[in-house]
Design an enzyme around this catalytic site. Structure first.
Site, PDB file in Angstrom:
ATOM      1  N   LYS A  80      -1.747  -0.842  11.309  1.00  0.00           N
ATOM      2  CA  LYS A  80      -2.150  -1.892  10.590  1.00  0.00           C
ATOM      3  C   LYS A  80      -2.758  -1.531   9.220  1.00  0.00           C
ATOM      4  CE  LYS A  80      -0.790  -4.923  13.536  1.00  0.00           C
ATOM      5  NZ  LYS A  80       0.070  -4.055  14.381  1.00  0.00           N
ATOM      6  N   ASP A  81      -2.780  -2.613   8.473  1.00  0.00           N
ATOM      7  CA  ASP A  81      -3.106  -2.214   6.842  1.00  0.00           C
ATOM      8  C   ASP A  81      -4.777  -1.946   6.821  1.00  0.00           C
ATOM      9  OD1 ASP A  81      -0.943  -2.911   4.663  1.00  0.00           O
ATOM     10  OD2 ASP A  81      -0.771  -4.082   6.829  1.00  0.00           O
ATOM     11  N   LYS A  82      -5.254  -1.241   6.145  1.00  0.00           N
ATOM     12  CA  LYS A  82      -6.619  -0.927   5.781  1.00  0.00           C
ATOM     13  C   LYS A  82      -7.470  -1.832   5.004  1.00  0.00           C
ATOM     14  CE  LYS A  82      -9.774   2.883   4.347  1.00  0.00           C
ATOM     15  NZ  LYS A  82      -9.967   4.351   4.056  1.00  0.00           N
TER      16      LYS A  82
END
Length: 381
Positions: A80-82
């Site tokens: 998942k995106d940071k």
């Protein structure tokens, strides 16, 4: 082949829409949808975790440090995106479950919050997700641009969008694919096999994006020009197609044309099959039942036939098909965006958008299709 990023074509023909999007926990949210229901029994604890400002791998390291669990014992379905507020499911051996509540404050200090605890009989593995729900907030949006955005979303809701790989595949400096090719050419190699495999997959992704953009170019030419003009284009590209076939392609209602020899796949999950009756398959595509697929080249990859193969050959690489550990696959050329809802907040000049994408598809591809910025085939988030 030139490995520099080239402009990727958009599906729709609207002019560029100006607004500001900041990939942050306030303006970008991602919620993982699991592949199956958890049984509430078994040897694996399954927790739903909310994180911000952390990558999935950084989050796993924190769990390892606080609980004493080995990273190899932790299971997760995807990265998942940071730079977002995200929720996802993590599995760990049941024996560590009592330590979760005791360390609530330690997790919160690291921007982590455990939302739920369940149990299951197996460890979560990569790919064990159905898809993701997204929220995006666009700022500095004028009423006219909000209206344009709604019109684009109507087209996307009806026809879908190109299933491009997002910038995450190509790294901060947009050179992962170049490193992948160097590995295939035995010019470089890293100690970690997973890193080597990821970089090679980035090169596959680069070829896929380039092939998809080429197919979009062909589809646009078929739609926009006469049969005579299209025949001249195919002749210049040394592609074999007859006038009657072009007439049939022109009659396909979908903006992305299914070609002779395409490898189709039932959508969103199912078997691969050859497109034998183009009129029939174009109707199924329009009804979101089956979608043409593009090549991720490798040793056991399934190849297209006829006209589709003639085009695909330009995006194959013998080092991929001959690489023992790169099996290859196919990926949907197109993806359908579901559950689209939006609202424009005029007094704040903000546009809020929610939608669902199946696993493997990128919100950045939707952003790219809406904005229509003329740029490179990576997106800056």
């Amino acid at each position: 082949m030139n490995l520099n990023f080239m402009p990727l074509l958009h599906a729709y023909n609207h002019v560029s829409i100006d607004f500001h999007f900041n990939s942050s926990a306030r303006d970008f949210c991602v919620h993982e949808v699991p592949l199956y229901e958890f049984s509430n029994t078994g040897e694996h604890a399954v927790i739903q975790v909310r994180k911000s400002g952390l990558s999935t791998l950084e989050m796993l390291q924190i769990f390892s440090q606080i609980l004493g669990v080995k990273i190899a014992e932790l299971g997760y379905a995807g990265l998942k995106d940071k730079n977002a507020l995200t929720t996802q499911f993590i599995s760990l051996p049941k024996k560590y479950a009592p330590l979760l509540e005791k360390n609530t404050s330690n997790f919160q200090e690291r921007n982590l919050k455990i939302l739920s605890l369940n149990y299951h009989h197996n460890k979560i593995k990569l790919g064990h997700l159905k898809g993701n729900r997204f929220f995006m907030r666009f700022k500095k949006m004028t009423p006219l641009n909000a209206q344009k955005t709604e019109q684009v979303l109507e087209q996307i809701a009806q026809f879908g969008m190109p299933n491009y790989f997002g910038s995450q595949r190509f790294g901060k400096f947009n050179d992962n694919h170049k490193e992948g090719l160097k590995i295939l050419q035995n010019e470089t190699k890293f100690a970690h096999q997973k890193l080597n495999a990821f970089l090679i997959s980035s090169y596959q992704s680069y070829l896929f994006n380039s092939l998809l953009s080429k197919r979009l170019e062909i589809s646009k030419i078929i739609s926009a020009f006469s049969v005579k003009e299209s025949l001249e284009f195919f002749k210049q590209k040394n592609l074999s197609v007859h006038s009657n076939a072009l007439k049939a392609l022109k009659n396909q209602a979908h903006p992305f044309k299914i070609l002779e020899g395409d490898v189709m796949r039932h959508y969103p999950y199912g078997k691969f099959f050859d497109a034998l009756e183009l009129e029939k398959e174009s109707e199924r595509f329009l009804n979101k039942e089956a979608v043409p697929t593009g090549l991720l080249d490798g040793k056991k990859a399934l190849y297209a036939k006829n006209l589709s193969l003639e085009i695909e050959k330009g995006f194959q690489h013998n080092l991929l098909s001959g690489h023992a550990k790169t099996l290859g696959s196919r990926r949907f050329f197109w993806v359908f965006v579901e559950n689209i809802t939006s609202q424009y907040i005029k007094e704040k000049a903000q546009f809020e958008l929610e939608f669902y994408l199946p696993k493997g598809s990128y919100a950045s591809a939707l952003l790219k299709e809406i904005k229509h910025e003329k740029g490179e085939n990576n997106d800056e988030f």
